[in-house]
Design a protein around this motif. Sequence first.
Motif, PDB file in Angstrom:
ATOM      1  N   LEU A   1     -37.654   7.501  -6.245  1.00 38.26           N
ATOM      2  CA  LEU A   1     -37.053   7.827  -7.535  1.00 38.26           C
ATOM      3  C   LEU A   1     -35.532   7.763  -7.429  1.00 38.26           C
ATOM      4  O   LEU A   1     -34.845   7.310  -8.357  1.00 38.26           O
ATOM      5  N   GLU A   2     -34.994   8.185  -6.287  1.00 41.26           N
ATOM      6  CA  GLU A   2     -33.535   8.196  -6.101  1.00 41.26           C
ATOM      7  C   GLU A   2     -32.964   6.775  -6.127  1.00 41.26           C
ATOM      8  O   GLU A   2     -31.893   6.535  -6.707  1.00 41.26           O
ATOM      9  N   TRP A   3     -33.672   5.821  -5.504  1.00 37.93           N
ATOM     10  CA  TRP A   3     -33.179   4.440  -5.527  1.00 37.93           C
ATOM     11  C   TRP A   3     -33.201   3.900  -6.945  1.00 37.93           C
ATOM     12  O   TRP A   3     -32.245   3.246  -7.387  1.00 37.93           O
ATOM     13  N   LEU A   4     -34.283   4.140  -7.662  1.00 43.20           N
ATOM     14  CA  LEU A   4     -34.380   3.673  -9.049  1.00 43.20           C
ATOM     15  C   LEU A   4     -33.278   4.277  -9.911  1.00 43.20           C
ATOM     16  O   LEU A   4     -32.666   3.593 -10.737  1.00 43.20           O
ATOM     17  N   ALA A   5     -33.019   5.561  -9.729  1.00 42.30           N
ATOM     18  CA  ALA A   5     -31.988   6.231 -10.528  1.00 42.30           C
ATOM     19  C   ALA A   5     -30.608   5.652 -10.251  1.00 42.30           C
ATOM     20  O   ALA A   5     -29.767   5.577 -11.153  1.00 42.30           O
TER      21      ALA A   5
ATOM     22  N   ILE B   1     -39.700  13.574 -16.008  1.00 43.94           N
ATOM     23  CA  ILE B   1     -38.446  13.265 -16.697  1.00 43.94           C
ATOM     24  C   ILE B   1     -37.320  14.165 -16.184  1.00 43.94           C
ATOM     25  O   ILE B   1     -36.187  13.704 -15.978  1.00 43.94           O
ATOM     26  N   ASN B   2     -37.612  15.429 -15.955  1.00 40.48           N
ATOM     27  CA  ASN B   2     -36.590  16.335 -15.415  1.00 40.48           C
ATOM     28  C   ASN B   2     -36.127  15.872 -14.033  1.00 40.48           C
ATOM     29  O   ASN B   2     -34.930  15.936 -13.705  1.00 40.48           O
ATOM     30  N   GLN B   3     -37.053  15.395 -13.213  1.00 39.35           N
ATOM     31  CA  GLN B   3     -36.689  14.870 -11.900  1.00 39.35           C
ATOM     32  C   GLN B   3     -35.836  13.616 -12.033  1.00 39.35           C
ATOM     33  O   GLN B   3     -34.860  13.418 -11.294  1.00 39.35           O
ATOM     34  N   TRP B   4     -36.207  12.765 -12.994  1.00 43.45           N
ATOM     35  CA  TRP B   4     -35.437  11.543 -13.250  1.00 43.45           C
ATOM     36  C   TRP B   4     -34.023  11.877 -13.704  1.00 43.45           C
ATOM     37  O   TRP B   4     -33.051  11.289 -13.213  1.00 43.45           O
ATOM     38  N   ARG B   5     -33.895  12.804 -14.629  1.00 46.21           N
ATOM     39  CA  ARG B   5     -32.566  13.184 -15.128  1.00 46.21           C
ATOM     40  C   ARG B   5     -31.695  13.743 -13.993  1.00 46.21           C
ATOM     41  O   ARG B   5     -30.508  13.430 -13.899  1.00 46.21           O
TER      42      ARG B   5
END
Length: 324
Positions: A202-206, A226-230
């Motif tokens: 997820l960190e690489w995508l973000a 979504i909260n993790q993504w934000r």
Amino acid sequence: MTRFENHKGFKRTFKENKMTLGLMFPLESYTGSFPEMDPAEQMRLAKMVEDYGFASLFVRDAPLYDPDFGDVGGLYDPWMFLSYVAAHTKDIALGTGSIVTTLRNPLHTAKSAATLEKLSDGRLLFGAASGDRPIEFPAFKVDAEDKGELFRESIEVMRQLWREAFPEIQTERVNLTKGDVVPKPEMADIPVFGTGYSGQTLEWLAANTDGWLFYPQDLVGQKKLINQWRAAAGSFKPFAMPLALDLSERPGETAKPLPVGFRAGRHFLIDYLNAYQDAGVNHVMIALKQNSRPAEEVIQELGEYVVPKFPAHIEPKYSFLNFK
């Protein structure tokens, strides 16, 4: 504020704490693997979708038809088809959901995307994916075990090609020492959206994409994700998801589950969309395949009763009146 706040397709579709709606091609109800997807009829309905104020039109990518997969996907080549759509529309965002970048050389993909971005006057939303149809990898002589690495390579190479003139690039698939890929996007970039995890963290995508296309799931699970993504993104990067919908002719009909969606009347649909908007979803792309009603009828009902509650972000057109 985002770096794509002046990108025509991005700003029509995405705004923090707001949801907009799009539709996925084919704009028809059908059973089995193959839609009719008559070009003239699809363009007639595409114009109708744009006139009703939907934010986007998305097309799928399936390089090969896999009869065991159960659906041919978008039928036509996504780049050629979206260029055709661009010529028949004016303002609606045009999205790919999603280009399988692991099966294409990044030089070709960068040129195709930049060409469509130019021909559509800045309306491309570039969804990218690592691929999920097992027969495709051996057919293209690609090791499925490498798809995560190839996905990273494709994003990084395309971005460099879009922003730099005559870059020198050495990767697994690229040996660029002379020459350049043109045209360059007007903003020296194109909004890119990862699909699922695509073999990444997820960190690489973000850090390396401009938004996330993820699959529908229960409200609690989606809100948590979504909260993790934000948190990983650090600033606003939109979250979008598809939805398979069979819109009942009875507005009050309660929901019955479908794969990645449901059958329901518009009252339940509006409540559902409001709940997911509150959870942080910024865009929903509705697929019409499983509808029991004609697509035109469904588009009209959505356009009249649902889209006004989740309108595209369109700048008002002012007129100058002569007051005396």
